[in-house]
Each structure stands twice: as C-alpha cells, then as structure tokens.
Design a protein around this motif. Structure first.
Motif, PDB file in Angstrom:
ATOM      1  N   ASN A 183      46.812 -38.291  34.307  1.00  0.00           N
ATOM      2  CA  ASN A 183      46.264 -38.956  32.673  1.00  0.00           C
ATOM      3  C   ASN A 183      44.703 -39.277  32.258  1.00  0.00           C
ATOM      4  O   ASN A 183      45.278 -40.608  32.616  1.00  0.00           O
ATOM      5  N   ASP A 185      42.602 -40.026  28.634  1.00  0.00           N
ATOM      6  CA  ASP A 185      42.399 -40.067  26.790  1.00  0.00           C
ATOM      7  C   ASP A 185      41.191 -39.677  26.431  1.00  0.00           C
ATOM      8  O   ASP A 185      40.216 -40.304  26.443  1.00  0.00           O
ATOM      9  N   GLY A 187      41.071 -37.641  23.470  1.00  0.00           N
ATOM     10  CA  GLY A 187      42.277 -36.858  21.840  1.00  0.00           C
ATOM     11  C   GLY A 187      43.244 -36.818  21.942  1.00  0.00           C
ATOM     12  O   GLY A 187      44.552 -36.487  23.034  1.00  0.00           O
ATOM     13  N   PRO A 188      44.023 -37.419  20.684  1.00  0.00           N
ATOM     14  CA  PRO A 188      45.671 -37.398  20.805  1.00  0.00           C
ATOM     15  C   PRO A 188      45.839 -35.754  20.675  1.00  0.00           C
ATOM     16  O   PRO A 188      47.212 -35.376  21.017  1.00  0.00           O
ATOM     17  N   LEU A 189      45.200 -34.851  20.277  1.00  0.00           N
ATOM     18  CA  LEU A 189      45.488 -33.716  20.299  1.00  0.00           C
ATOM     19  C   LEU A 189      44.467 -32.536  21.623  1.00  0.00           C
ATOM     20  O   LEU A 189      45.594 -31.604  21.886  1.00  0.00           O
ATOM     21  N   VAL A 191      46.037 -32.423  25.033  1.00  0.00           N
ATOM     22  CA  VAL A 191      46.595 -32.925  25.694  1.00  0.00           C
ATOM     23  C   VAL A 191      47.679 -31.290  26.693  1.00  0.00           C
ATOM     24  O   VAL A 191      47.311 -30.368  25.819  1.00  0.00           O
ATOM     25  N   THR A 211      37.052 -38.634  28.739  1.00  0.00           N
ATOM     26  CA  THR A 211      38.086 -39.254  28.134  1.00  0.00           C
ATOM     27  C   THR A 211      36.915 -40.495  27.777  1.00  0.00           C
ATOM     28  O   THR A 211      36.100 -40.861  27.968  1.00  0.00           O
ATOM     29  N   ASN A 214      39.583 -45.687  28.995  1.00  0.00           N
ATOM     30  CA  ASN A 214      41.197 -45.705  29.438  1.00  0.00           C
ATOM     31  C   ASN A 214      42.261 -46.028  30.807  1.00  0.00           C
ATOM     32  O   ASN A 214      41.295 -46.132  31.503  1.00  0.00           O
ATOM     33  N   GLN A 250      34.640 -40.446  18.839  1.00  0.00           N
ATOM     34  CA  GLN A 250      36.156 -40.010  19.071  1.00  0.00           C
ATOM     35  C   GLN A 250      36.450 -39.794  19.983  1.00  0.00           C
ATOM     36  O   GLN A 250      38.165 -39.554  20.627  1.00  0.00           O
ATOM     37  N   HIS A 251      36.633 -39.163  21.124  1.00  0.00           N
ATOM     38  CA  HIS A 251      36.594 -38.135  22.348  1.00  0.00           C
ATOM     39  C   HIS A 251      36.298 -38.401  23.421  1.00  0.00           C
ATOM     40  O   HIS A 251      36.645 -38.084  23.958  1.00  0.00           O
TER      41      HIS A 251
END
Length: 318
Positions: A183, A185, A187-189, A191, A211, A214, A250-251
């Motif tokens: 995994n 990162d 962003g939170p959405l 996934v 990412t 991370n 942000q991503h």
C-alpha cells in the motif's frame, strides 16, 4: 481467393515488414541483472514527449509491464517487443491515466501480425476491482471480439484475461522473479493504491506508484538498487489561479516529499517518473528543490530511458 482474404493477407504481410524493419528484438539483459525501461514518464497531460505512465521490467527471461498509460503500445513497438511476449501485467490503481493504454495493449496484442500474436490469456495482477474492470472491457469490445474470431480466426484464448487480484503481499513468484505489492498513499479516496517491489538474484527495484510521502514506500525501498518515484511540481501562481491543482498537490509527492523518501531509504539510485511539470515548471526546478534535502544519486526519467540493475547500475538509452 476472396477479395477480403486477399486484402487481409496483404495488410498482414505489410505489418510484418514494418515491424521486422525496425530491427531484431532487443536482447535480454545480462545474466543476473534486471533491466528497467521507462515506457512512459508522464501524467494525464497529453504530451508527445512524455507518454502515460508505464514501466517495463525484464529479468530471468521474463517481461513484466507495470501500468498502462497512454501510448504504451507505441513505446513497446519502438523497443521491438511483441505484445504477446509479455509474461505478466501489473496495475497500481484505477486512475484513467494508468489504464487508458490497457484496451490497446490487450486488443492489439491479440492480433495475428508479429507485433501482437498473443495466444494465451493476458495475465494481469492488481488490487481488488480488477475482475470488474476486465469484465467491463470484455463486454465493451464484445462485437470486435466476435468479428475477429469469425473473420480472422484469432484464437479465443488470446483475448481472455487471466486475472489475479489481491491484497498487498507477494503477487507473482516465477523463475526467480518475485513481485510484492504494498500500500502507498494516493489520498484517502484512492483506495486501493499499490506500489510494487521486484526482486531477482539479490537485486531489488521499487516502483512507488502514485503516492504522497509514505513510510511504507520508505520501508520497501530501504537499500534498494533502484527506486522509481512519482513527483509533481506546481508553481504558486497555478495553485492560486486554478483550484484543481490543489487537488493534484494533495495526491502526489512534491519534490520535497520525494526527496525525504530518498534521504530516508538510501536507494542506490533514485529515478523520477510520473513527472508532473505543470505550468512553467522546469526539470531544473525539480532537481533544485530535491537537492535541498537529498544529495544522493538522482536521475530525472525520460521516456525509453533504460536502467540496468546488477553489480553496477547503468543508465542510458535503450
């Protein structure tokens, strides 16, 4: 001979000449080494210099492709690699700029001229959702598939998908080549979103995937021979003028974010790919900002750049 068959034979013969005319297939990398070729180092931005994100890894007589950005088939053709000879395909996540070359690679790889000629199911690995994706593609192109099976007698096995979707962990282990998903990162959405670690004969290559900074990327890449990491550079005026760029920032890793990863992981070589040079940003800006934090070996990737990973790491044109 019917006119339709005659035309098909002439077109196939022409395609064989064109593909053969580019020269013989490139040789495999030397024994006990891996060769990483950056097929596409770009982002969603349509660019003739930087095609969509995609990476080829060759090791142990195998060819593995990671992500399928815009133009992946063109880059493979430039390398004289028939699409049907690729052993396995890996997806990091479901953003379109990592997927829009997949239908082309899948469908064109099934055709009978030498640039395609896939006779077995297309092996593809990635996060959960991959089965749904491949079923949707098969449904979308069903009429093309039906026509070609009846008209050109393309083998049914060659247009099938062999799907392997799963959680992070070892996804592929064949002929001494091991691929581990982890995994990252994005962003939170976004996934799931994966990076990949490829290991062969005591050497390792890590592809960060898309990412932000991370810690898991750092962990996987610590001491790696090669770390290929994404980056985006967005000038302040763009951030003020266009709110959409705030979402991009942000991503994805800034140069400072990526430099922090490099400084903590200490790879033998760090290479930038998925390079977002937005607005008037230049490669010099990217390097200058990176060097404020990281002073180790660094290369800004270019399409078709080749990195040979072995006793020594060599960078150059393919």
């Amino acid at each position: 001979m019917t006119l339709r068959l005659s035309v098909f034979i002439r077109c196939t013969a022409f395609a064989m000449v064109v593909f053969a005319g580019t020269g013989a297939m490139a040789a495999d990398p030397p024994q006990n080494t891996m060769r990483v070729t950056l097929l596409g180092t770009g982002t969603p931005v349509p660019s003739p210099e930087r095609f969509g994100n995609s990476t080829l890894v060759e090791a142990g007589g195998q060819k593995l492709v990671f992500d399928f950005g815009r133009g992946v088939t063109i880059r493979l053709a430039q390398l004289r690699i028939p699409f049907g000879t690729i052993n396995a395909h890996f997806l990091t996540h479901f953003h379109s700029d990592h997927l829009n070359g997949l239908p082309d690679l899948w469908l064109t790889g099934w055709l009978r001229p030498p640039y395609g000629n896939r006779n077995t199911p297309m092996a593809i690995y990635g996060p959960p959702g991959l089965t749904k994706l491949t079923k949707g593609l098969t449904d979308a192109f069903v009429r093309d598939i039906e026509i070609r099976k009846a008209d050109e007698h393309d083998p049914e096995a060659g247009i099938a998908f062999d799907v392997h979707e799963g959680a992070p962990g070892v996804m592929y282990d064949q002929g001494g080549v091991k691929v581990t998903a982890f995994n990252n990162d994005h962003g939170p959405l976004v996934v799931p979103s994966y990076g990949y670690k490829i290991e062969y004969q005591g050497h390792s290559v890590v592809l960060s995937g898309d990412t932000r900074y991370n810690a898991e990327v750092v962990r996987q890449a610590t001491g790696a021979d090669l770390l290929v990491h994404c980056v985006t550079v967005i000038p302040d005026e763009l951030l003020k003028q266009f709110p959409a760029y705030q979402a991009v920032l942000q991503h994805l890793a800034s140069p400072e974010d990526a430099a922090r990863v490099f400084a903590e992981a200490h790879p033998k070589l760090a290479v930038y790919s998925h390079i977002g040079l937005n607005g008037n940003a230049k490669e010099e800006d990217l390097v200058a900002r990176t060097r404020k934090i990281y002073d180790g070996p660094l290369v800004v990737g270019q399409d078709l750049m080749s990195i040979e990973v072995g006793a020594q790491t060599k960078v150059g044109p393919r």
